[in-house]
Design an enzyme around this catalytic site. Structure first.
Site, PDB file in Angstrom:
ATOM      1  N   CYS A  12      50.246  41.122  57.665  1.00 55.07           N
ATOM      2  CA  CYS A  12      50.678  39.750  57.958  1.00 55.07           C
ATOM      3  C   CYS A  12      52.004  39.448  57.245  1.00 55.07           C
ATOM      4  O   CYS A  12      52.170  39.755  56.065  1.00 55.07           O
ATOM      5  CB  CYS A  12      49.604  38.756  57.513  1.00 55.07           C
ATOM      6  SG  CYS A  12      50.010  37.050  57.958  1.00 55.07           S
ATOM      7  N   CYS A  36      45.966  35.891  49.719  1.00 54.28           N
ATOM      8  CA  CYS A  36      45.540  36.737  50.840  1.00 54.28           C
ATOM      9  C   CYS A  36      45.880  38.208  50.659  1.00 54.28           C
ATOM     10  O   CYS A  36      47.054  38.572  50.548  1.00 54.28           O
ATOM     11  CB  CYS A  36      46.159  36.229  52.133  1.00 54.28           C
ATOM     12  SG  CYS A  36      45.557  37.142  53.579  1.00 54.28           S
ATOM     13  N   ARG A  47      30.595  24.278  55.561  1.00 57.34           N
ATOM     14  CA  ARG A  47      30.230  25.690  55.489  1.00 57.34           C
ATOM     15  C   ARG A  47      30.589  26.314  54.147  1.00 57.34           C
ATOM     16  O   ARG A  47      31.724  26.199  53.678  1.00 57.34           O
ATOM     17  CB  ARG A  47      30.931  26.479  56.600  1.00 57.34           C
ATOM     18  CG  ARG A  47      30.599  27.971  56.584  1.00 57.34           C
ATOM     19  CD  ARG A  47      31.257  28.731  57.724  1.00 57.34           C
ATOM     20  NE  ARG A  47      30.833  28.149  58.985  1.00 57.34           N
ATOM     21  CZ  ARG A  47      31.678  27.849  59.968  1.00 57.34           C
ATOM     22  NH1 ARG A  47      32.956  28.076  59.846  1.00 57.34           N
ATOM     23  NH2 ARG A  47      31.200  27.314  61.076  1.00 57.34           N
ATOM     24  N   CYS A 100      33.084  34.492  64.975  1.00 59.18           N
ATOM     25  CA  CYS A 100      34.490  34.141  64.793  1.00 59.18           C
ATOM     26  C   CYS A 100      35.325  35.412  64.681  1.00 59.18           C
ATOM     27  O   CYS A 100      34.973  36.331  63.933  1.00 59.18           O
ATOM     28  CB  CYS A 100      34.662  33.282  63.546  1.00 59.18           C
ATOM     29  SG  CYS A 100      36.349  32.648  63.345  1.00 59.18           S
ATOM     30  N   CYS A 116      50.924  33.772  51.806  1.00 58.54           N
ATOM     31  CA  CYS A 116      49.788  33.057  51.217  1.00 58.54           C
ATOM     32  C   CYS A 116      49.321  33.823  49.972  1.00 58.54           C
ATOM     33  O   CYS A 116      48.910  34.981  50.068  1.00 58.54           O
ATOM     34  CB  CYS A 116      48.655  32.937  52.228  1.00 58.54           C
ATOM     35  SG  CYS A 116      49.170  32.263  53.830  1.00 58.54           S
ATOM     36  N   CYS A 156      37.583  23.903  63.607  1.00 60.73           N
ATOM     37  CA  CYS A 156      37.029  24.409  62.351  1.00 60.73           C
ATOM     38  C   CYS A 156      38.189  24.412  61.363  1.00 60.73           C
ATOM     39  O   CYS A 156      39.167  25.138  61.547  1.00 60.73           O
ATOM     40  CB  CYS A 156      36.477  25.813  62.564  1.00 60.73           C
ATOM     41  SG  CYS A 156      35.852  26.593  61.061  1.00 60.73           S
ATOM     42  N   CYS A 210      34.559  31.558  68.242  1.00 62.57           N
ATOM     43  CA  CYS A 210      35.581  30.946  67.391  1.00 62.57           C
ATOM     44  C   CYS A 210      36.670  31.980  67.171  1.00 62.57           C
ATOM     45  O   CYS A 210      36.391  33.185  67.134  1.00 62.57           O
ATOM     46  CB  CYS A 210      34.966  30.509  66.056  1.00 62.57           C
ATOM     47  SG  CYS A 210      36.145  29.780  64.895  1.00 62.57           S
TER      48      CYS A 210
END
Length: 317
Positions: free
Chosen positions: A48, A55, A255, A92, A52, A183, A123
């Site tokens: 990616c 991550c 969640r 998901c 972040c 979500c 999802c």
């Protein structure tokens, strides 16, 4: 609309008073002894371009996560069938992209349709969406789109610089306009203050309407990421966050997501009492560990909590 001050007042209540209020709110809208089970699969891992700081999939950090190609439809269906057999009602699919290019989306749409045909809620979390992409996903059979705000606006720039807060809000608006359910949650334990945790909850509760699902992640510290070594959040502060989210968004599913392993069973039980009624379930969340399904089943059995039933292919509400 909730304000940061009103949310902060909830955080600062005596613990027993806060948990009592949250449990009352939970009982008004949900069966307190059922939990919705979701399973998350990384369909495109690593590489990616974002920064972040939490991550392990960001290619700029050395975390041992390799850039892998998109999974095949056979691999995704095998994982979805296994999740369904274990009692999950929602599946998901996550991809480590800034956002899907059209050729990426063209490969994901058949995966969504195939999982939808199994009778699972679908999802996806694919990053930022461009105009028209949410509509394509909905036509393919997508039920929910996950796109977290991560943290409060005032703390966001300390964690992420490669996309701004408005980018996230714009994607959420596209998802809503397409008729998909949202979500959206965040991560706590990244070094933010209690006031900034209140700011995240206030921002989520101010979305119109609030997200149907609100994942609350407890930071999983991965060696090689900038947030590795951050002072860990007090477990009771995590429970407070769950309770405040329940009071602020009484009709949303709250969640327990990443970081459940570090919390332990006693804190998870408190979270269920405080209003958590959904968990990510299975052996792995994207690239980090998650309690095994058998361990979760054992804990829920000891607490008298049942998995939420499925009616005509969709979880009962």
């Amino acid at each position: 609309m909730p304000t940061i001050e009103s949310i902060l007042e909830l955080f600062e209540l005596p613990f027993n008073d806060l948990i009592y209020r949250a449990h009352e709110a939970h009982r008004r809208h949900f069966d307190p002894n059922t939990v919705q089970l979701s399973t998350l699969l990384s369909i495109k891992t690593g590489g990616c371009p974002e920064d972040c700081q939490y991550c392990p999939q960001a290619k700029r950090y050395r975390t041992g996560v390799q850039d892998e190609p998109l999974l095949s439809i056979e691999e995704v269906l095998a994982a979805a069938r296994a999740a369904q057999a274990n009692g999950a009602t929602r599946f998901c699919m996550g991809a480590a992209w800034r956002g899907p290019r059209e050729r990426d989306l063209a490969q994901v749409l058949p995966l969504v349709s195939a999982v939808h045909e199994l009778g699972l809620e679908t999802c996806a979390t694919l990053g930022l969406l461009k105009a028209g992409q949410a509509e394509e996903l909905r036509r393919a059979g997508l039920d929910f789109y996950n796109h977290n705000l991560d943290t409060a606006p005032e703390f966001y720039g300390k964690v992420i610089t490669t996309r701004d807060y408005q980018d996230r809000l714009d994607t959420l608006e596209r998802v809503r306009r397409a008729g998909l359910r949202v979500c959206c949650g965040g991560i706590v334990g990244m070094g933010e203050s209690r006031r900034q945790r209140a700011g995240l909850i206030a921002q989520l509760a101010s979305l119109e309407p609030p997200p149907e699902s609100v994942p609350i992640n407890n930071l999983v510290q991965v060696e090689g990421t900038p947030l590795h070594g951050t002072e860990r959040l007090d477990p009771f502060e995590f429970v407070r966050t769950i309770a405040v989210a329940r009071i602020a968004m009484p009709k949303s599913y709250v969640r327990l997501s990443a970081g459940r392993q570090e919390l332990g069973e006693g804190i998870q039980a408190l979270c269920f009492f405080a209003g958590a009624n959904s968990i990510f379930y299975g052996d792995k969340l994207l690239t980090t560990g998650n309690p095994e399904a058998a361990a979760d089943q054992g804990l829920m059995a000891r607490l008298g909590i049942a998995p939420q039933a499925v009616i005509h292919g969709h979880a009962a509400t």
